[in-house]
Write a protein that holds these residues in place. Structure first.
Motif, short mmCIF file in Angstrom:
data_model
loop_
_atom_site.label_atom_id
_atom_site.label_comp_id
_atom_site.label_asym_id
_atom_site.label_seq_id
_atom_site.Cartn_x
_atom_site.Cartn_y
_atom_site.Cartn_z
N ASP A 54 0.20 14.11 4.12
CA ASP A 54 -0.76 13.23 4.77
C ASP A 54 -0.13 11.88 5.10
O ASP A 54 -0.36 11.31 6.17
CB ASP A 54 -1.98 13.01 3.89
CG ASP A 54 -2.80 14.28 3.69
OD1 ASP A 54 -2.60 15.24 4.46
OD2 ASP A 54 -3.64 14.30 2.77
N ILE A 55 0.65 11.32 4.18
CA ILE A 55 1.23 10.00 4.36
C ILE A 55 2.14 9.96 5.59
O ILE A 55 2.20 8.96 6.30
CB ILE A 55 2.02 9.58 3.09
CG1 ILE A 55 1.06 9.38 1.91
CG2 ILE A 55 2.84 8.32 3.34
CD1 ILE A 55 1.76 9.27 0.57
N PHE A 56 2.84 11.06 5.83
CA PHE A 56 3.75 11.13 6.97
C PHE A 56 3.14 11.88 8.14
O PHE A 56 3.83 12.17 9.12
CB PHE A 56 5.08 11.77 6.54
CG PHE A 56 5.88 10.90 5.60
CD1 PHE A 56 6.77 9.96 6.08
CD2 PHE A 56 5.70 11.00 4.22
CE1 PHE A 56 7.50 9.14 5.22
CE2 PHE A 56 6.42 10.18 3.34
CZ PHE A 56 7.31 9.26 3.85
N ARG A 97 -8.62 13.94 1.53
CA ARG A 97 -7.52 14.07 2.49
C ARG A 97 -7.26 12.71 3.13
O ARG A 97 -8.20 11.97 3.40
CB ARG A 97 -7.85 15.10 3.57
CG ARG A 97 -7.78 16.54 3.13
CD ARG A 97 -6.35 17.02 2.92
NE ARG A 97 -5.53 16.82 4.10
CZ ARG A 97 -5.46 17.66 5.13
NH1 ARG A 97 -6.19 18.77 5.14
NH2 ARG A 97 -4.67 17.41 6.16
N ASP A 98 -5.99 12.43 3.38
CA ASP A 98 -5.60 11.19 4.05
C ASP A 98 -5.11 11.51 5.45
O ASP A 98 -4.34 12.46 5.64
CB ASP A 98 -4.47 10.49 3.28
CG ASP A 98 -4.91 9.97 1.92
OD1 ASP A 98 -5.73 10.64 1.27
OD2 ASP A 98 -4.42 8.91 1.51
N PHE A 99 -5.53 10.72 6.42
CA PHE A 99 -5.10 10.88 7.80
C PHE A 99 -4.38 9.59 8.21
O PHE A 99 -4.99 8.59 8.56
CB PHE A 99 -6.30 11.17 8.70
CG PHE A 99 -7.00 12.45 8.35
CD1 PHE A 99 -6.72 13.63 9.02
CD2 PHE A 99 -7.92 12.49 7.31
CE1 PHE A 99 -7.35 14.82 8.67
CE2 PHE A 99 -8.56 13.68 6.94
CZ PHE A 99 -8.27 14.85 7.62
N SER A 100 -3.05 9.64 8.10
CA SER A 100 -2.24 8.46 8.31
C SER A 100 -1.83 8.31 9.77
O SER A 100 -1.94 9.23 10.57
CB SER A 100 -0.97 8.55 7.44
OG SER A 100 -1.27 8.53 6.08
N LEU A 101 -1.33 7.11 10.06
CA LEU A 101 -0.61 6.93 11.32
C LEU A 101 0.66 7.76 11.26
O LEU A 101 1.23 7.97 10.18
CB LEU A 101 -0.23 5.47 11.50
CG LEU A 101 -1.33 4.46 11.82
CD1 LEU A 101 -0.75 3.06 11.78
CD2 LEU A 101 -1.95 4.75 13.18
N GLU A 102 1.13 8.22 12.39
CA GLU A 102 2.42 8.89 12.42
C GLU A 102 3.52 7.84 12.31
O GLU A 102 3.44 6.78 12.95
CB GLU A 102 2.58 9.68 13.72
CG GLU A 102 3.86 10.50 13.77
CD GLU A 102 3.94 11.39 14.99
OE1 GLU A 102 4.77 11.09 15.88
OE2 GLU A 102 3.16 12.35 15.06
N PRO A 103 4.54 8.07 11.50
CA PRO A 103 5.63 7.09 11.41
C PRO A 103 6.20 6.78 12.79
O PRO A 103 6.33 7.68 13.63
CB PRO A 103 6.67 7.81 10.53
CG PRO A 103 5.86 8.76 9.70
CD PRO A 103 4.75 9.22 10.59
N PRO A 104 6.53 5.51 13.05
CA PRO A 104 6.94 5.10 14.40
C PRO A 104 8.30 5.64 14.83
O PRO A 104 8.61 5.69 16.02
CB PRO A 104 6.97 3.57 14.32
CG PRO A 104 7.17 3.28 12.86
CD PRO A 104 6.44 4.37 12.14
N ASP A 133 0.82 -1.20 0.00
CA ASP A 133 0.00 0.00 0.00
C ASP A 133 0.86 1.26 0.00
O ASP A 133 2.09 1.20 0.12
CB ASP A 133 -0.97 0.01 1.19
CG ASP A 133 -0.24 -0.04 2.52
OD1 ASP A 133 0.43 0.94 2.85
OD2 ASP A 133 -0.36 -1.06 3.23
N THR A 134 0.20 2.39 -0.11
CA THR A 134 0.87 3.68 -0.22
C THR A 134 1.71 3.99 1.00
O THR A 134 2.88 4.40 0.88
CB THR A 134 -0.18 4.78 -0.43
OG1 THR A 134 -0.80 4.58 -1.70
CG2 THR A 134 0.46 6.16 -0.40
N THR A 135 1.13 3.83 2.19
CA THR A 135 1.86 4.17 3.41
C THR A 135 3.10 3.30 3.56
O THR A 135 4.21 3.80 3.81
CB THR A 135 0.95 4.01 4.64
OG1 THR A 135 -0.18 4.88 4.49
CG2 THR A 135 1.69 4.37 5.91
#
Length: 391
Positions: free
Chosen positions: A241-243, A211-218, A82-84
């Protein structure tokens, strides 16, 4: 000396099944190769000149006797397609555990918490094509105010609403509430706002206000490393949005691919040092998932016609990277992404011509190379190939 990277992701433009494609049901997938075969070829002479057709195992793209760029193909080390997952890996994060998916819809514990938090009931709650589900449920949504919630083969919680019923800003707020709920074992990669317009079945159209609301990178990516070094990270399209904004110093959203090219060139003209990171999403969202081979091919040709403009705007200290984040073969069954190798091209005054990087083991090699180019701390994964493509 290179002091700026223009990094363009052609969203979903894969180039053939990965070694583990069978685990994803994607045997035989080949986004670029099958588009070219289906259309009797695609006219992308500028990408050809940079070496796209010279990448190992590339099908359907003309080779060039003296490519101007360095080139190769990259495997995804992360679990997923996937994109993320793809973008995070490019930037230095390898995801060993897949994000959750919901082939049977979201469980009651998620739905009940969501409905309570937003004060609206939902309809749908199943995997679906975004355009098909609008025709199926759009009129009911307009009549009742219930939100259309659906998912796909990806780890996404998508919320569609007519802009005359729920204004985009209200929909974004609803998505933020969903994002807070979707944690722990239900931590989907993205919550996506899908605004649309129209009054009846057959006339519904999704708007550019997605708009995409992603998880924050760990943990920190190359974007964070660049920002901490005092350089700029200019995000174009859905990169911010991805980041979840992490590591981004400024951002602009886009209406379509050509607007994305325009905004990229606008940032290039500012002459700010650092990274310009662009995602061109139409390949995936408009043509890949909808299995529109003809439009996908036309989109590739349209990007190719803009490529000289990008190249001519480059400074002597710029490098251009062009790659993808996964596949989305429009000739494949279903409507989901496909597990594929992705192409990579590097071009610039200080980049060697006609260097074949072969097959790299992880997208993270790109982020590690960006880190070395800009003199930042290393990212946690990947090996730089800068010594291969530059003196």
């Amino acid at each position: 000396m290179i002091n700026r990277v223009i990094w363009i992701v052609l969203d979903s433009v894969g180039m053939g099944e990965m070694y583990d494609a069978d685990k994803y049901g994607d045997e035989g997938s080949n986004t670029l190769g099958h588009i070219s075969k289906s259309l009797g070829g695609i006219n992308i002479p500028n990408l050809v000149k940079l070496g796209l057709g010279d990448i190992d195992t590339m099908e359907g793209i003309e080779k060039c006797s003296e490519p101007l760029g360095s080139y190769g193909r990259f495997a995804e080390a992360s679990v997923g397609k996937d994109t993320t997952t793809g973008h995070w890996e490019m930037a230095g994060i390898i995801s060993r555990t897949p994000f959750p998916t919901y082939p049977n819809g979201f469980p009651a514990e998620v739905v009940d918490a969501f409905e309570k938090a937003v004060g609206r009931k939902i309809i749908g709650n199943k995997p679906a094509s975004g355009t098909v589900i609008l025709d199926e449920l759009g009129e009911e949504h307009i009549k009742t105010g219930k939100l259309i919630v659906y998912t796909s083969g990806d780890s996404v919680f998508q919320i569609a609403a007519n802009e005359a019923v729920v204004m985009p800003e209200e929909l974004y707020d609803i998505c933020r509430k969903a994002r807070k709920i979707l944690t722990g074992k239900h931590a989907v990669a993205r919550v996506i706002a899908r605004p649309f317009v129209g009054e009846k079945k057959g006339a519904f159209t999704r708007t550019p206000n997605r708009r995409d609301f992603s998880l924050e990178p760990p943990y920190d990516t190359v974007l964070d490393k660049i920002k901490k070094s005092g350089n700029n990270v200019m995000a174009v399209g859905k990169i911010e949005d991805i980041f979840e904004g992490k590591g981004v110093t400024e951002a602009v959203h886009t209406k379509d691919n050509m607007d994305g090219v325009d905004k990229t060139i606008d940032y290039m003209k500012t002459n700010k040092k650092g990274l310009i990171y662009t995602n061109l999403v139409d390949f995936d969202m408009k043509w890949g998932h909808r299995r529109d081979v003809k439009a996908y091919g036309k989109g590739l040709e349209d990007f190719d016609t803009r490529l000289p403009e990008i190249m001519n705007t480059m400074n002597d200290n710029d490098v251009l990277f062009i790659t993808a984040d996964h596949g989305c073969d429009p000739t494949a069954h279903g409507t989901d992404h496909t597990r594929e190798y992705v192409p990579f091209i590097a071009y610039g005054k200080d980049i060697k011509s006609n260097v074949n990087l072969g097959t790299r083991k992880t997208f993270a090699d790109i982020g590690q190379t960006v880190a070395e180019i800009l003199g930042t701390e290393k990212v946690d994964n990947g090996e730089s190939f800068l010594n291969r493509i530059s003196d």
